[in-house]
Enzyme design. Structure first.
Site, PDB file in Angstrom:
ATOM      1  N   HIS A  89     -45.358 -15.867  13.155  1.00  0.00           N
ATOM      2  CA  HIS A  89     -44.409 -16.409  12.358  1.00  0.00           C
ATOM      3  C   HIS A  89     -44.662 -16.784  11.310  1.00  0.00           C
ATOM      4  O   HIS A  89     -43.905 -17.710  11.038  1.00  0.00           O
ATOM      5  CB  HIS A  89     -44.003 -16.823  13.093  1.00  0.00           C
ATOM      6  CG  HIS A  89     -43.342 -16.736  14.547  1.00  0.00           C
ATOM      7  ND1 HIS A  89     -42.479 -15.479  15.106  1.00  0.00           N
ATOM      8  CD2 HIS A  89     -44.280 -16.649  15.706  1.00  0.00           C
ATOM      9  CE1 HIS A  89     -42.686 -15.062  16.476  1.00  0.00           C
ATOM     10  NE2 HIS A  89     -43.710 -15.875  16.956  1.00  0.00           N
ATOM     11  N   SER A 141     -49.391 -12.548 -18.614  1.00  0.00           N
ATOM     12  CA  SER A 141     -47.691 -12.473 -18.844  1.00  0.00           C
ATOM     13  C   SER A 141     -47.066 -12.085 -20.400  1.00  0.00           C
ATOM     14  O   SER A 141     -48.301 -13.613 -20.928  1.00  0.00           O
ATOM     15  CB  SER A 141     -47.084 -14.066 -17.832  1.00  0.00           C
ATOM     16  OG  SER A 141     -45.183 -14.463 -19.063  1.00  0.00           O
ATOM     17  N   LYS A 145     -50.544 -17.952 -17.167  1.00  0.00           N
ATOM     18  CA  LYS A 145     -50.433 -16.868 -16.058  1.00  0.00           C
ATOM     19  C   LYS A 145     -51.507 -16.039 -15.859  1.00  0.00           C
ATOM     20  O   LYS A 145     -51.522 -14.994 -16.186  1.00  0.00           O
ATOM     21  CB  LYS A 145     -49.061 -16.481 -15.810  1.00  0.00           C
ATOM     22  CG  LYS A 145     -47.626 -16.651 -15.933  1.00  0.00           C
ATOM     23  CD  LYS A 145     -47.358 -16.937 -14.595  1.00  0.00           C
ATOM     24  CE  LYS A 145     -46.679 -16.101 -13.482  1.00  0.00           C
ATOM     25  NZ  LYS A 145     -45.919 -15.565 -13.637  1.00  0.00           N
ATOM     26  N   GLU A 153     -48.803  -6.060  -6.236  1.00  0.00           N
ATOM     27  CA  GLU A 153     -47.155  -5.398  -6.709  1.00  0.00           C
ATOM     28  C   GLU A 153     -46.833  -3.866  -6.879  1.00  0.00           C
ATOM     29  O   GLU A 153     -45.971  -3.470  -5.534  1.00  0.00           O
ATOM     30  CB  GLU A 153     -46.334  -6.381  -7.589  1.00  0.00           C
ATOM     31  CG  GLU A 153     -46.807  -7.696  -7.159  1.00  0.00           C
ATOM     32  CD  GLU A 153     -46.362  -8.456  -8.152  1.00  0.00           C
ATOM     33  OE1 GLU A 153     -46.103  -9.417  -8.088  1.00  0.00           O
ATOM     34  OE2 GLU A 153     -46.408  -8.709  -9.580  1.00  0.00           O
ATOM     35  N   TYR A 172     -36.952  31.485   6.660  1.00  0.00           N
ATOM     36  CA  TYR A 172     -37.856  31.142   5.382  1.00  0.00           C
ATOM     37  C   TYR A 172     -35.915  31.562   4.642  1.00  0.00           C
ATOM     38  O   TYR A 172     -35.272  32.113   5.000  1.00  0.00           O
ATOM     39  CB  TYR A 172     -38.309  32.173   4.430  1.00  0.00           C
ATOM     40  CG  TYR A 172     -38.163  31.722   3.407  1.00  0.00           C
ATOM     41  CD1 TYR A 172     -39.748  30.523   3.282  1.00  0.00           C
ATOM     42  CD2 TYR A 172     -37.557  32.586   2.139  1.00  0.00           C
ATOM     43  CE1 TYR A 172     -39.527  30.549   1.994  1.00  0.00           C
ATOM     44  CE2 TYR A 172     -37.632  31.302   0.858  1.00  0.00           C
ATOM     45  CZ  TYR A 172     -38.321  30.906   0.917  1.00  0.00           C
ATOM     46  OH  TYR A 172     -38.571  29.805  -0.491  1.00  0.00           O
ATOM     47  N   GLN A 199     -38.720  25.761  -0.514  1.00  0.00           N
ATOM     48  CA  GLN A 199     -39.185  25.805  -1.706  1.00  0.00           C
ATOM     49  C   GLN A 199     -39.229  24.021  -2.088  1.00  0.00           C
ATOM     50  O   GLN A 199     -40.445  24.094  -2.663  1.00  0.00           O
ATOM     51  CB  GLN A 199     -38.764  26.353  -2.983  1.00  0.00           C
ATOM     52  CG  GLN A 199     -39.050  26.845  -4.299  1.00  0.00           C
ATOM     53  CD  GLN A 199     -38.615  27.392  -5.487  1.00  0.00           C
ATOM     54  OE1 GLN A 199     -38.852  28.252  -4.897  1.00  0.00           O
ATOM     55  NE2 GLN A 199     -37.643  26.677  -6.244  1.00  0.00           N
ATOM     56  N   LYS A 217     -42.816  21.053  -1.494  1.00  0.00           N
ATOM     57  CA  LYS A 217     -43.983  20.238  -2.083  1.00  0.00           C
ATOM     58  C   LYS A 217     -43.969  19.394  -3.203  1.00  0.00           C
ATOM     59  O   LYS A 217     -45.049  18.835  -2.586  1.00  0.00           O
ATOM     60  CB  LYS A 217     -44.411  21.967  -3.713  1.00  0.00           C
ATOM     61  CG  LYS A 217     -44.771  23.125  -2.114  1.00  0.00           C
ATOM     62  CD  LYS A 217     -44.820  24.430  -3.235  1.00  0.00           C
ATOM     63  CE  LYS A 217     -45.149  25.675  -2.098  1.00  0.00           C
ATOM     64  NZ  LYS A 217     -43.258  25.581  -2.449  1.00  0.00           N
TER      65      LYS A 217
HETATM   66  N1  ARG Z   1     -41.346  29.403  -4.704  1.00  0.00           N
HETATM   67  C1  ARG Z   1     -41.238  30.307  -3.529  1.00  0.00           C
HETATM   68  C2  ARG Z   1     -41.402  28.912  -1.809  1.00  0.00           C
HETATM   69  O1  ARG Z   1     -42.162  28.131  -2.979  1.00  0.00           O
HETATM   70  C3  ARG Z   1     -41.687  30.828  -2.600  1.00  0.00           C
HETATM   71  C4  ARG Z   1     -41.105  31.779  -1.244  1.00  0.00           C
HETATM   72  C5  ARG Z   1     -40.218  32.951  -2.347  1.00  0.00           C
HETATM   73  N2  ARG Z   1     -39.478  33.296  -1.336  1.00  0.00           N
HETATM   74  C6  ARG Z   1     -38.608  34.210  -1.169  1.00  0.00           C
HETATM   75  N3  ARG Z   1     -38.112  34.687  -0.321  1.00  0.00           N
HETATM   76  N4  ARG Z   1     -37.819  34.082  -2.223  1.00  0.00           N
HETATM   77  O2  ARG Z   1     -40.786  28.383  -1.366  1.00  0.00           O
END
Ligand code: ARG
Length: 481
Positions: free
Chosen positions: A158, A279, A285, A292, A319, A324, A327
């Protein structure tokens, strides 16, 4: 404005510029380029081995792909933004290099299994790098623990002084958290390391492909087992986003601690000039900006986890283009995390511990009160009763502005007849620490054992990283042969 896409046969008109702009993923998935070429090399070698395409076409494709790999390596592979992603970019470049035979590469596969394979390969590297970065920080923490086995500081619950601990025990606590984070990444790696290539669009393929062969060629543990799962699964993405988030949370706790430990009020540590900032207005400072920012960037990392979970919610099999979006967040999350891990090592290894300040802090706050109660327990008083006696003694000390160890035996005896001269040794701060030698306790005997265990853990992970890295690099060498 009309684009000649790979699939233009079906369309009377090319797509609008804005369609391409909106749907393109090239700015992100260009990072998968090398893996895309490796995946294609594995695929075409398999097509050749199984007699699915003529050997001379296969050889032309292999030659073309090697050229592309070399172009990428030299930073000379030109991205064509009129093609929507890295997969089409590679295929177009291949065809421009070797002619129509390049069109045979896409036999028995789809971008759906291709992208799932590419991303897993990319992430394997990222995970191995992250595990290495975690372990380097753990190594730094272990060194702190080795140097400070008997540096006493207050342990808090605490945020109140609780019991005396050592700096070693404190930093080993962080080390064990990070070790589990690294283990989580290793576990996730094991689940992710299966090859979706050959699942094709969603249902597998009628060609006599050899998925075992492609999986092995790409250094995967084996092929995935269900084609529909293979092209729709992104749980490896959310899992890694979680692994990263938990690590970032641990880092942010460490960072937060450094912020207040380096404040005037605490003064437990002084950060090295090299890892602090000044600072623009207040000349005196010295700011813990790195800590941070590490704390602040937790938002980026946790944001990626939430993003991934929400993106996948309610998606039908298999899919869907939503996928997409997997990523950028995870790439950014892992990159941010690795940067935070890497900067924390020098911040910690270069800072000085103000051991006198820590010792002075321990002298305050009746931090040895539990030990006084334990002393009475040893003399036969039930713990609950001892707790009450010590509470009264603490209240007395507060009134008299004294520490427990300042009381005379006479004064002690007004609270319990059982107190003798030996009490002073019992509540001596160093002895309080040394006696806590239960498994996992703060005594040097215990922290030495903890250090051994942490070191064994990261040595095993180092072996794992080394083995996987050489497996993967061996696979690339074989594919490029
Ligand atoms: N650029 C797409 C992705 O990253 C690749 C796969 C695309 N497939 C499709 N059926 N349009 O997911």
């Amino acid at each position: 404005m009309a684009q000649q896409a790979l699939w233009s046969g079906r369309f009377a008109e090319g797509m609008a510029e804005s369609t391409l702009e909106f749907t393109s993923s090239l700015d992100v998935d260009s990072a998968l380029g090398f893996f895309d070429v490796m995946g294609s090399l594995a695929h075409v070698r398999m097509l050749k081995a199984r007699g699915i395409i003529p050997p001379e076409d296969a050889d032309a494709i292999i030659g073309g792909l090697k050229t592309i790999a070399a172009e990428m390596e030299a930073g000379e592979f030109e991205l064509d933004f009129s093609e929507e992603d890295i997969h089409t970019n590679v295929e177009f470049r291949l065809t421009s290099l070797i002619g129509p035979a390049g069109g045979k590469l896409h036999t028995g596969r789809s971008r759906n299994d291709q992208v799932a394979t590419d991303f897993r390969m990319y992430l394997r590297d990222a995970v191995l790098e992250t595990v290495g970065a975690i372990d380097r920080l753990i190594d730094t923490l272990v060194k702190v623990a080795q140097d400070h086995g008997m540096t006493v500081m207050p342990g808090f619950t605490h945020m109140q002084h609780a019991q005396p601990v050592t700096v070693a025990q404190h930093y080993l606590a962080h080390a064990f958290k990070l070790a589990r984070d690294a283990e989580r990444f290793v576990d996730a790696y094991g689940r992710m390391n299966y090859c979706p290539l050959g699942a094709a669009a969603l249902a597998g393929t009628t060609y006599p492909i050899d998925r075992q062969m492609t999986a092995e060629a790409l250094a995967f543990a084996g092929p995935t087992e269900n084609s529909m799962d293979s092209v729709s699964d992104r749980d490896f993405v959310s899992e890694l986003a979680f692994c990263a988030s938990q690590t970032a949370i641990h880092l942010s706790s460490m960072a937060e601690e450094l912020v207040y430990w380096s404040s005037q009020e605490f003064g437990f540590v002084e950060m090295d000039d090299k890892y602090t900032t000044g600072s623009s207005i207040m000349p005196q400072k010295k700011n813990p900006d790195i800590a941070e920012l590490v704390r602040g960037r937790t938002g980026t990392v946790i944001g990626a986890l939430v993003n991934m979970l929400v993106m996948q919610k309610g998606l039908p099999l298999t899919y869907n283009r939503d996928l997409q979006e997997d990523k950028r967040p995870l790439m950014e999350s892992l990159e941010t995390l690795t940067q935070c891990l890497s900067i924390m090592s020098p911040v910690i290894s270069t800072m000085t511990f103000n051991t006198e300040r820590m010792r002075a802090a321990v002298e305050k706050g009746f931090i040895n009160a539990t030990d006084l109660a334990d002393y009475l327990v040893v003399k036969g008083v039930p713990f609950r009763e001892a707790h009450g006696i010590v509470g009264a003694a603490v209240r007395y000390c507060i009134d008299k502005d004294k520490r427990l160890e300042d009381l005379t035996v006479q004064e002690f005896r007004t609270f319990s007849e059982l107190v003798d001269d030996d009490v002073y040794d019992y509540i001596d701060i160093d002895r309080c620490v040394e006696r806590r030698n239960s498994i996992g306790g703060t005594s040097p005997v215990s922290t030495d054992a903890q250090i051994m265990s942490v070191i064994q853990g990261y040595m095993a992970r180092e072996d794992f990283v080394r083995q996987e890295t050489s497996l993967i690099e061996g696979a690339w060498d074989a594919l490029l042969e």
